[in-house]
Design a protein around this motif. Structure first.
Motif, short mmCIF file in Angstrom:
data_model
loop_
_atom_site.label_atom_id
_atom_site.label_comp_id
_atom_site.label_asym_id
_atom_site.label_seq_id
_atom_site.Cartn_x
_atom_site.Cartn_y
_atom_site.Cartn_z
N ASP A 1 0.78 -1.28 0.16
CA ASP A 1 0.15 0.06 0.02
C ASP A 1 0.74 1.38 0.07
O ASP A 1 0.39 2.31 -0.33
CB ASP A 1 -1.03 0.26 1.42
CG ASP A 1 -2.02 -0.99 1.15
OD1 ASP A 1 -2.53 -1.28 0.07
OD2 ASP A 1 -2.47 -1.63 2.16
N GLU B 1 -9.24 3.70 -1.07
CA GLU B 1 -8.44 2.95 -0.89
C GLU B 1 -7.20 3.19 -0.05
O GLU B 1 -6.79 4.59 -0.04
CB GLU B 1 -7.59 2.35 -2.20
CG GLU B 1 -8.71 1.55 -3.05
CD GLU B 1 -7.93 1.17 -4.41
OE1 GLU B 1 -6.89 1.49 -4.70
OE2 GLU B 1 -8.85 0.78 -5.12
N LYS B 2 -6.60 2.50 0.80
CA LYS B 2 -5.58 2.73 1.64
C LYS B 2 -4.44 3.15 1.12
O LYS B 2 -3.99 2.41 0.07
CB LYS B 2 -5.21 1.57 2.68
CG LYS B 2 -4.21 2.00 3.78
CD LYS B 2 -3.74 0.77 4.88
CE LYS B 2 -2.88 1.06 5.78
NZ LYS B 2 -2.69 -0.12 6.80
N SER C 1 -8.02 7.43 4.64
CA SER C 1 -7.60 6.35 4.00
C SER C 1 -6.12 6.47 3.62
O SER C 1 -5.14 5.75 3.24
CB SER C 1 -8.21 6.04 2.74
OG SER C 1 -7.86 7.36 1.97
#
Length: 415
Positions: free
Chosen positions: A166, A350-351, A386
């Motif tokens: 991520d 989304e992270k 996020s």
């Protein structure tokens, strides 16, 4: 293409063994030994040593600088190999983090374009820095091959991405500043070579050299830039990074002393010395919570030889520090938001992890808090949750070792 080997491999490293890293990013440098346990175990163990570069070497000769670094590296290797013995026939491999502007010619070669962060070594400009460190290693009897040349931002991005997929952005806030991010290869109009298998590439922004008429430059910034070793260059870096914040404060205090007799009838002589007031002292004063601001008084006395300051004047100094550090932190936050917007992460659920490294971010708590809160304020409630900041200690050095390992693996596969 070397770029393909870098981008396709540094996220998925199966290599086991020991790799070394040399991290030269400012007035200090680190040497590391990183033990990799393969894809499932990642970084098993690491050791490091740190050294300061004597000021004379920052403006001396290329041989003198790299010989000094090679000596420290040789000492570190000798100490470490009393514990860990290099397998017979296996060459030591080094990831070289060199955080100055270079024209990268391959994964392990790059020509120095110019120095920043107070360095001014004329005979090194235009030279391949890998060749220079390799010659120094040979002169000092160190058997080691430079497998990869990167900068600290790419190293932090690689180290972070290896730990967590991520991670999309890396930012260095230390002596200097830079940022890098992972971009879709098809979104890079300047790239004309074959696309990497992963479909992604790492973009090194060199954002320290950004300048714009919209930047809030003051007369103090302009004077500092004009008197610097690189006037007209690294303007954004001179507003936000650790090398310069203390110097901006010194210039403001000098003006107060000259025009308002802020420290009495006599202007303190030390206030006229450029860069005598460093950002660590500024940070210590900013973090002073004592009722009489004793730390502020002590720093003014020990660093600037200014005695007998009143609590009222100490409060003024702290307020100036807050203004200068907040401006730097907010500008850095604006840069981060710009990267997130470019990637569409400012509106994504989304992270997204931002990998951070550098002494300014690590040690200057008020600066770090202002930076992060500003990013979240700019993102708003919808997206802010996020985005996550993660500090990767030694991120650039570990990333250099990982990329050295990936390039070693790449060479084994290809040849």
């Amino acid at each position: 293409m070397w770029m393909e080997s870098l981008q396709d491999l540094f996220f998925f490293i199966d290599e086991e063994g020991v790799f070394y890293a040399l991290d030269l990013g400012g007035t200090n440098f680190r040497v590391l030994r990183v033990e990799l346990g393969g894809k499932d175990r990642g970084v098993v163990h690491q050791e490091f040593a740190e050294a300061s570069i004597p000021p004379a070497l920052m403006s001396g000769s290329s041989d003198a600088l790299f010989d000094y670094i090679a000596e420290k590296l040789a000492s570190f290797v000798n100490d470490e190999e009393r514990i860990y013995e290099q397998p017979a026939g296996k060459e030591r491999e080094l990831g070289f983090t060199f955080s100055f502007p270079v024209m990268q010619n391959s994964i392990n070669s790059g020509t120095l374009i110019r120095w920043t962060k107070g360095f001014s070594i004329d005979d090194a400009v235009g030279q391949d820095v890998v060749v220079e460190i390799t010659k120094a290693l040979k002169r000092k009897g160190v058997d080691m091959r430079v497998a990869a040349l990167i900068n600290d931002t790419i190293g932090t991005l690689a180290g972070g991405r290896h730990s967590d997929p991520d991670v999309s952005v890396a930012v260095i806030l230390g002596t200097g500043s830079n940022a890098a991010y992972v971009e879709r290869a098809q979104a890079i109009p300047k790239w004309h070579g074959p696309l990497p298998k992963s479909g992604e590439m790492a973009i090194n922004m060199e954002w320290g050299n950004f300048r714009s008429s919209h930047l809030p430059l003051t007369e103090y910034d302009s004077a500092m830039d004009a008197e610097s070793l690189n006037p007209g260059e690294q303007i954004f870096e001179k507003l936000i990074s650790g090398m310069y914040l203390g110097e901006i404060l010194r210039r403001v205090l000098l003006r107060l002393a000259e025009e308002a007799c802020f420290f009495g009838d006599e202007i303190p002589a030390k206030l006229r010395s450029p860069f005598i007031l460093r950002t660590p002292e500024m940070s210590a004063m900013h973090h002073d919570t004592s009722p009489d601001l004793k730390v502020v008084g002590d720093k003014l006395k020990s660093v600037l030889e200014i005695s007998h300051t009143s609590v009222k004047k100490r409060r003024v100094v702290v307020e100036l520090i807050n203004i200068i550090s907040s401006r730097g932190a907010r500008l850095a936050a604006a840069g981060i938001l710009g990267v997130l917007k470019k990637l569409g992460k400012d509106v994504s659920k989304e992270k997204t992890i931002i990998a951070m490294d550098g002494g300014l971010y690590e040690h200057y708590t008020e600066y770090r808090k202002c930076l992060e809160s500003t990013v979240f304020d700019l993102l708003g409630d919808a997206t802010g949750t996020s985005v996550v900041f993660e500090h990767y200690v030694d991120g650039s050095g570990i990333g250099a070792a990982l990329i050295a390992a990936s390039h070693s693996l790449y060479l084994d596969d290809k040849f």
